[in-house]
Structures are given as structure tokens and as C-alpha cells.
Write an enzyme that holds these catalytic residues in place. Sequence first.
Site, mmCIF file in Angstrom:
data_model
loop_
_atom_site.group_PDB
_atom_site.id
_atom_site.type_symbol
_atom_site.label_atom_id
_atom_site.label_comp_id
_atom_site.label_asym_id
_atom_site.label_seq_id
_atom_site.Cartn_x
_atom_site.Cartn_y
_atom_site.Cartn_z
ATOM 1 C CG HIS A 1 2.873 -5.841 9.092
ATOM 2 N ND1 HIS A 1 5.007 -5.454 9.625
ATOM 3 C CD2 HIS A 1 3.292 -5.232 8.467
ATOM 4 C CE1 HIS A 1 4.883 -4.504 8.842
ATOM 5 N NE2 HIS A 1 4.119 -4.506 8.877
ATOM 6 C CD GLU B 1 6.184 -6.602 12.895
ATOM 7 O OE1 GLU B 1 4.805 -7.315 11.854
ATOM 8 O OE2 GLU B 1 6.559 -5.178 12.543
ATOM 9 C CG ASN C 1 5.674 -9.380 8.630
ATOM 10 O OD1 ASN C 1 4.749 -8.695 8.438
ATOM 11 N ND2 ASN C 1 6.172 -9.109 9.830
ATOM 12 C CG ASP D 1 1.592 2.534 11.990
ATOM 13 O OD1 ASP D 1 1.140 3.336 11.165
ATOM 14 O OD2 ASP D 1 1.632 0.805 11.711
HETATM 15 P P1 PGA Z 1 4.622 -0.799 2.581
HETATM 16 O O1 PGA Z 1 4.345 -1.719 3.395
HETATM 17 O O2 PGA Z 1 3.098 -0.289 1.593
HETATM 18 O O3 PGA Z 1 5.398 0.165 2.607
HETATM 19 O O4 PGA Z 1 4.796 -1.784 1.569
HETATM 20 C C1 PGA Z 1 3.238 -2.417 3.880
HETATM 21 C C2 PGA Z 1 3.314 -2.557 5.235
HETATM 22 O O5 PGA Z 1 4.073 -2.664 6.229
HETATM 23 O O6 PGA Z 1 2.373 -2.355 5.866
#
Ligand code: PGA
Length: 236
Positions: A129, A134, A127, A57
Site C-alpha cells: 500500500h 490498500e 502489502n 492520511d
Molecule cells: P512503516 O509503514 O513506515 O511503519 O513501515 C509504511 C506504510 O505502511 O506505508
Amino acid sequence: MLSQQAAHIVGDGLKANPELTLGLPTGSTPLGMYAELVRLRQAEGLDFSRARTFNLDEYIGLPADHPKSYHAYMRRHFFDHVNLAAENIDIPNGAPGIDVDAESERYERAIHAAGGIDLLIVGIGANGHIAFNEPGSSFASRTRVVNLAPDTIANARRLFESEAEAPRTAITVGIGTILDAHRILVLASGASKAGVVRRVLRGLVSESLPATALQLHADVTAILDQPAALDTPQSL
Ligand code: PGA
């Protein structure tokens, strides 16, 4: 340990298939894995010269040279320190003014033309995702532009100078794109992920918690550090 284990799975994959196609994440969780892969390159000559990479992404609205872009993250933490060929690296382009639909189609075609992703590495958002899919994302979704959830924006906000600068949209591979990968490596670290990790690995499969789609895939390895594994029973 998590980072070393993840890097060794990538390294073993590369040794077995030097033309391995990787799906690569950003964020805080994979930083140690990238550091270990760079160490393996320097200490043992781990060879990336024929490998391909597709990032999962990118924010919309940031030029590739913006220091907070995922393009910049990848250069800083990985690409500048290993012998990947520039033409074998692909990241969705979220630069201002880009035709996001055309870019999304290009990205899906490029992954397809590469023969698909052999080993896709992904973290889990608080959350639920995966990449920037999302809650509510279709399990059939492909690469597209998405609105970021409020808590994702709040998290990103900490990295940007001001509220106005923090991205609200992104271009992300879809859940369908992720599930097409031959093998998936899920990384989760820290106590703040323990609850979501348990629900993702053991809970009801639902588009309201996108990472539960991983339960539908036949070849998933989850690497959790101890705090992230606290709520999840051992037996799989
Ligand atoms: P993080 O993010 O590695 O910064 O915890 C994980 C994500 O949001 O996919």
C-alpha cells in the site's frame, strides 16, 4: 543515511523554493527524517515559515488530540519543533462524527488551491500500500474513506490498547492524488520490505500492488537502506 538523505532533499527543496508544498507520511520509516529535519532547523535555521504541508492520511474515529492519531504523531515528531505556520498545515480530519465525504472533497480542493504538492514523501506498506491505498485501489482514486486491509489493522493493533480500539477505516489521499505530485520521494527501510520493494520498483504495474503506480510517475526518487534494497538490482 536514508533519513539524512531524505531530509537533505526536503531541505534543498525548501532552500530552492521557500513556499514548497510537501506531502508528508507517518509510520516508522520517516521518523529519522523528521528527527533530521528538526536538527537542521535547530542547527542551521532551516526555514519552514512559508512552506505548506499536507499529510497523506489519518485514521477515522480518533479525535485530533488522541495520542495515537496521526495529528498527534506529527505534532510530537515534527510540527512542535519547526517553524511551520499553523495555517499552512493540513491533515485529513478523521474525528468521530465527521462528514468524511465533505472532508475528502475539502482536502482535494485545498491541495488544488495550494497549487498541488511539490514534493510528496511516502513509505511502502508490507502489502504494497501507499498512504492507506490498500491492494485493489484504483490508480485514479482521490481522497476518500477506505477500509484498512487485515494486515494493516494487525500492524496498527500493536500501537493500540485493545482490538476494539484499533481503527479499521481511514481517510487517505488517493493514488491519483499522489501521482499528481510534482516529485515523489519513496522511503523503505529494513529487510521486511526487501521483497515488496523489488516488486514495487521492478514488478508488473498492477492495482493489486498499489505502490507499483509509482512506476507511472516521471520523477520518483527511491531511498532504500541496505536491507530493504537487498532483493532489488542496482540499475534502474
Ligand atoms: P512503516 O509503514 O513506515 O511503519 O513501515 C509504511 C506504510 O505502511 O506505508
